[in-house]
Design a protein around this motif. Structure first.
Motif, PDB file in Angstrom:
ATOM      1  N   ALA A  30       3.159   0.940  -9.762  1.00  6.05           N
ATOM      2  CA  ALA A  30       2.012   1.388 -10.543  1.00  6.05           C
ATOM      3  C   ALA A  30       1.319   0.177 -11.167  1.00  6.05           C
ATOM      4  O   ALA A  30       1.901  -0.901 -11.270  1.00  6.05           O
ATOM      5  CB  ALA A  30       2.452   2.354 -11.634  1.00  6.05           C
ATOM      6  N   ARG A  71      -6.437  -7.506   0.404  1.00  4.73           N
ATOM      7  CA  ARG A  71      -5.743  -6.565  -0.450  1.00  4.73           C
ATOM      8  C   ARG A  71      -4.537  -7.289  -1.032  1.00  4.73           C
ATOM      9  O   ARG A  71      -4.320  -8.461  -0.763  1.00  4.73           O
ATOM     10  CB  ARG A  71      -5.311  -5.318   0.338  1.00  4.73           C
ATOM     11  CG  ARG A  71      -6.480  -4.467   0.847  1.00  4.73           C
ATOM     12  CD  ARG A  71      -5.959  -3.269   1.606  1.00  4.73           C
ATOM     13  NE  ARG A  71      -5.161  -2.397   0.761  1.00  4.73           N
ATOM     14  CZ  ARG A  71      -5.595  -1.235   0.269  1.00  4.73           C
ATOM     15  NH1 ARG A  71      -6.812  -0.810   0.540  1.00  4.73           N
ATOM     16  NH2 ARG A  71      -4.803  -0.488  -0.483  1.00  4.73           N
ATOM     17  N   GLU A 122       3.900   6.131  -5.230  1.00  2.00           N
ATOM     18  CA  GLU A 122       4.124   6.031  -6.680  1.00  2.00           C
ATOM     19  C   GLU A 122       5.416   5.277  -7.003  1.00  2.00           C
ATOM     20  O   GLU A 122       6.078   5.551  -7.999  1.00  2.00           O
ATOM     21  CB  GLU A 122       4.127   7.421  -7.321  1.00  2.00           C
ATOM     22  CG  GLU A 122       2.804   8.152  -7.127  1.00  2.00           C
ATOM     23  CD  GLU A 122       2.784   9.509  -7.807  1.00  2.00           C
ATOM     24  OE1 GLU A 122       3.861  10.026  -8.175  1.00  2.00           O
ATOM     25  OE2 GLU A 122       1.685  10.061  -7.972  1.00  2.00           O
ATOM     26  N   ARG A 169       0.832  -1.201   0.000  1.00  2.00           N
ATOM     27  CA  ARG A 169       0.000   0.000   0.000  1.00  2.00           C
ATOM     28  C   ARG A 169       0.869   1.254   0.000  1.00  2.00           C
ATOM     29  O   ARG A 169       0.608   2.209  -0.739  1.00  2.00           O
ATOM     30  CB  ARG A 169      -0.934  -0.008   1.208  1.00  2.00           C
ATOM     31  CG  ARG A 169      -1.818   1.236   1.316  1.00  2.00           C
ATOM     32  CD  ARG A 169      -2.975   1.029   2.269  1.00  2.00           C
ATOM     33  NE  ARG A 169      -2.647   0.158   3.386  1.00  2.00           N
ATOM     34  CZ  ARG A 169      -3.540  -0.572   4.044  1.00  2.00           C
ATOM     35  NH1 ARG A 169      -4.808  -0.560   3.684  1.00  2.00           N
ATOM     36  NH2 ARG A 169      -3.176  -1.314   5.064  1.00  2.00           N
ATOM     37  N   ASP A 210     -11.370  -6.731  -5.429  1.00  2.00           N
ATOM     38  CA  ASP A 210     -12.825  -6.647  -5.526  1.00  2.00           C
ATOM     39  C   ASP A 210     -13.321  -7.953  -6.136  1.00  2.00           C
ATOM     40  O   ASP A 210     -13.204  -8.169  -7.341  1.00  2.00           O
ATOM     41  CB  ASP A 210     -13.236  -5.459  -6.401  1.00  2.00           C
ATOM     42  CG  ASP A 210     -14.756  -5.281  -6.456  1.00  2.00           C
ATOM     43  OD1 ASP A 210     -15.468  -6.207  -6.034  1.00  2.00           O
ATOM     44  OD2 ASP A 210     -15.210  -4.228  -6.926  1.00  2.00           O
ATOM     45  N   ILE A 267       2.510   1.848  -3.396  1.00  2.00           N
ATOM     46  CA  ILE A 267       1.542   2.382  -4.373  1.00  2.00           C
ATOM     47  C   ILE A 267       1.264   3.853  -4.090  1.00  2.00           C
ATOM     48  O   ILE A 267       1.258   4.686  -5.000  1.00  2.00           O
ATOM     49  CB  ILE A 267       0.246   1.554  -4.334  1.00  2.00           C
ATOM     50  CG1 ILE A 267       0.495   0.147  -4.881  1.00  2.00           C
ATOM     51  CG2 ILE A 267      -0.860   2.238  -5.141  1.00  2.00           C
ATOM     52  CD1 ILE A 267      -0.672  -0.802  -4.698  1.00  2.00           C
ATOM     53  N   GLU A 268       1.038   4.182  -2.812  1.00  2.00           N
ATOM     54  CA  GLU A 268       0.724   5.566  -2.451  1.00  2.00           C
ATOM     55  C   GLU A 268       1.876   6.504  -2.766  1.00  2.00           C
ATOM     56  O   GLU A 268       1.653   7.680  -3.118  1.00  2.00           O
ATOM     57  CB  GLU A 268       0.369   5.638  -0.965  1.00  2.00           C
ATOM     58  CG  GLU A 268      -0.965   4.985  -0.627  1.00  2.00           C
ATOM     59  CD  GLU A 268      -1.237   4.959   0.872  1.00  2.00           C
ATOM     60  OE1 GLU A 268      -0.296   5.286   1.653  1.00  2.00           O
ATOM     61  OE2 GLU A 268      -2.367   4.620   1.264  1.00  2.00           O
ATOM     62  N   TYR A 320       1.188  -5.088 -12.314  1.00  2.00           N
ATOM     63  CA  TYR A 320       1.953  -4.108 -11.546  1.00  2.00           C
ATOM     64  C   TYR A 320       3.365  -3.984 -12.108  1.00  2.00           C
ATOM     65  O   TYR A 320       3.917  -4.943 -12.660  1.00  2.00           O
ATOM     66  CB  TYR A 320       2.036  -4.530 -10.084  1.00  2.00           C
ATOM     67  CG  TYR A 320       0.785  -4.282  -9.276  1.00  2.00           C
ATOM     68  CD1 TYR A 320       0.423  -2.997  -8.905  1.00  2.00           C
ATOM     69  CD2 TYR A 320      -0.019  -5.342  -8.863  1.00  2.00           C
ATOM     70  CE1 TYR A 320      -0.710  -2.758  -8.151  1.00  2.00           C
ATOM     71  CE2 TYR A 320      -1.156  -5.122  -8.096  1.00  2.00           C
ATOM     72  CZ  TYR A 320      -1.498  -3.827  -7.741  1.00  2.00           C
ATOM     73  OH  TYR A 320      -2.626  -3.612  -6.988  1.00  2.00           O
ATOM     74  N   GLY A 364      -2.175  -0.615 -10.336  1.00  2.00           N
ATOM     75  CA  GLY A 364      -3.369  -0.984  -9.586  1.00  2.00           C
ATOM     76  C   GLY A 364      -3.417  -0.217  -8.291  1.00  2.00           C
ATOM     77  O   GLY A 364      -2.475   0.499  -7.938  1.00  2.00           O
ATOM     78  N   ASP A 365      -4.541  -0.375  -7.563  1.00  2.00           N
ATOM     79  CA  ASP A 365      -4.700   0.362  -6.304  1.00  2.00           C
ATOM     80  C   ASP A 365      -4.510  -0.515  -5.072  1.00  2.00           C
ATOM     81  O   ASP A 365      -4.698  -0.059  -3.945  1.00  2.00           O
ATOM     82  CB  ASP A 365      -6.068   1.039  -6.244  1.00  2.00           C
ATOM     83  CG  ASP A 365      -7.240   0.049  -6.270  1.00  2.00           C
ATOM     84  OD1 ASP A 365      -6.991  -1.171  -6.253  1.00  2.00           O
ATOM     85  OD2 ASP A 365      -8.400   0.505  -6.327  1.00  2.00           O
ATOM     86  N   GLY A 366      -4.144  -1.781  -5.272  1.00  2.00           N
ATOM     87  CA  GLY A 366      -3.873  -2.654  -4.139  1.00  2.00           C
ATOM     88  C   GLY A 366      -5.078  -3.326  -3.538  1.00  2.00           C
ATOM     89  O   GLY A 366      -4.950  -4.103  -2.588  1.00  2.00           O
ATOM     90  N   ARG A 367      -6.259  -3.084  -4.088  1.00  5.70           N
ATOM     91  CA  ARG A 367      -7.487  -3.632  -3.519  1.00  5.70           C
ATOM     92  C   ARG A 367      -7.989  -4.822  -4.331  1.00  5.70           C
ATOM     93  O   ARG A 367      -7.847  -4.847  -5.547  1.00  5.70           O
ATOM     94  CB  ARG A 367      -8.581  -2.574  -3.460  1.00  5.70           C
ATOM     95  CG  ARG A 367      -8.257  -1.377  -2.579  1.00  5.70           C
ATOM     96  CD  ARG A 367      -9.435  -0.414  -2.530  1.00  5.70           C
ATOM     97  NE  ARG A 367      -9.181   0.703  -1.634  1.00  5.70           N
ATOM     98  CZ  ARG A 367      -8.660   1.858  -2.028  1.00  5.70           C
ATOM     99  NH1 ARG A 367      -8.308   2.019  -3.301  1.00  5.70           N
ATOM    100  NH2 ARG A 367      -8.441   2.831  -1.168  1.00  5.70           N
TER     101      ARG A 367
END
Length: 253
Positions: free
Chosen positions: A139, A199, A136, A130, A146, A133-134, A164, A141-144
């Motif tokens: 890159a 995650r 940068e 996380r 779904d 990713i935050e 990624y 994806g957002d790590g989540r």
């Protein structure tokens, strides 16, 4: 609003909740995770066969929903009403007294930090991913995770849906702590869907090299004969300085 003037038969749901093992199952799922039978058995400290019977009762009683992904079945709370029904008595009840050091700490230790093959998983692995990713450094994806949008990704398994990659900033950040990724045909950056928080955590050649470097720097150590990874004092400070991670928050859940 439903009229509850005498027609609410809460004996059956109360009987389902009124069992130590089933309470542990429901509490483990209260944060909206979906977990497989094996992980729930570990959380509750019971055998797989015992867990299977309890899960069947909770599904039949309408308290759990089961979803099949690949070879595994994942269990989650059936509705927000079930969550509210658990939360209310939980506010009044005293905590469970661990029957032994092992049952009281093993599940929490696995959630905090563990190995997933040759890389870090659990709250620590997810927290590192996380933060990368935050900032940068990674890159793609957002790590989540779904489950409703996933096509190939499965809970508690290697990720396949996203691509990624490490950014130039990411390479600089790894170099800053002395991470050297060996020349290999192995894919540099991969990810797994972590069951702890559902995650992504970092795997691939970079994930393995980062884990090795954390050990070399004295930030973490493997627990003997276990997948558990201990975060050492030097790691608390080092991970905070490098990524801004507050590792004490991991042990608080």
């Amino acid at each position: 609003m439903r009229d509850l003037s005498g027609d609410a038969n809460f004996v059956e749901p109360a009987a389902l909740i009124g069992d130590r093992t089933r309470v542990r199952i429901l509490l483990a799922l209260l944060d909206e995770r979906a977990l497989p039978l094996s992980m729930l058995a570990s959380e509750a400290g019971v055998s797989l066969s015992t867990m299977s019977g309890h899960l069947s009762r909770l599904v039949d009683g309408g308290m759990l929903h089961v979803r099949t992904q690949g070879r595994h079945r994942y269990y989650s709370l059936a509705s927000p009403d079930v969550a509210r029904a658990i939360e209310s008595p939980a506010r009044l009840a005293p905590p469970f007294a661990p029957t032994s050091l092992r049952t009281g700490t093993r599940a929490q230790a696995l959630r905090t930090a563990r190995t997933c093959y040759d890389h870090l998983a659990g709250h620590l692995g997810v927290g590192i991913m996380r933060a990368l990713i935050e900032q940068e450094a990674v890159a793609g994806g957002d790590g989540r995770h779904d489950p409703d949008r996933a096509t190939r990704d499965e809970l508690s398994a290697r990720g396949r849906d996203l691509d990624y990659r490490l950014t130039p900033r990411g390479w600089e950040m790894l170099a800053a702590i002395g991470v050297t990724v060996p020349e290999t045909r192995r894919r540099m950056v991969r990810y797994c869907v972590d069951w702890t928080e559902q995650r992504h955590h970092l795997s691939g050649a970079v994930g393995a090299a980062l884990f090795d470097r954390c050990i070399e720097r004295g930030w973490v150590e493997r627990a003997p004969n276990s997948r558990v990874v201990r975060i050492l004092p030097a790691g608390e400070q080092g991970l905070h300085d490098w990524l801004g991670l507050d590792t004490s928050a991991f042990t608080r859940g």
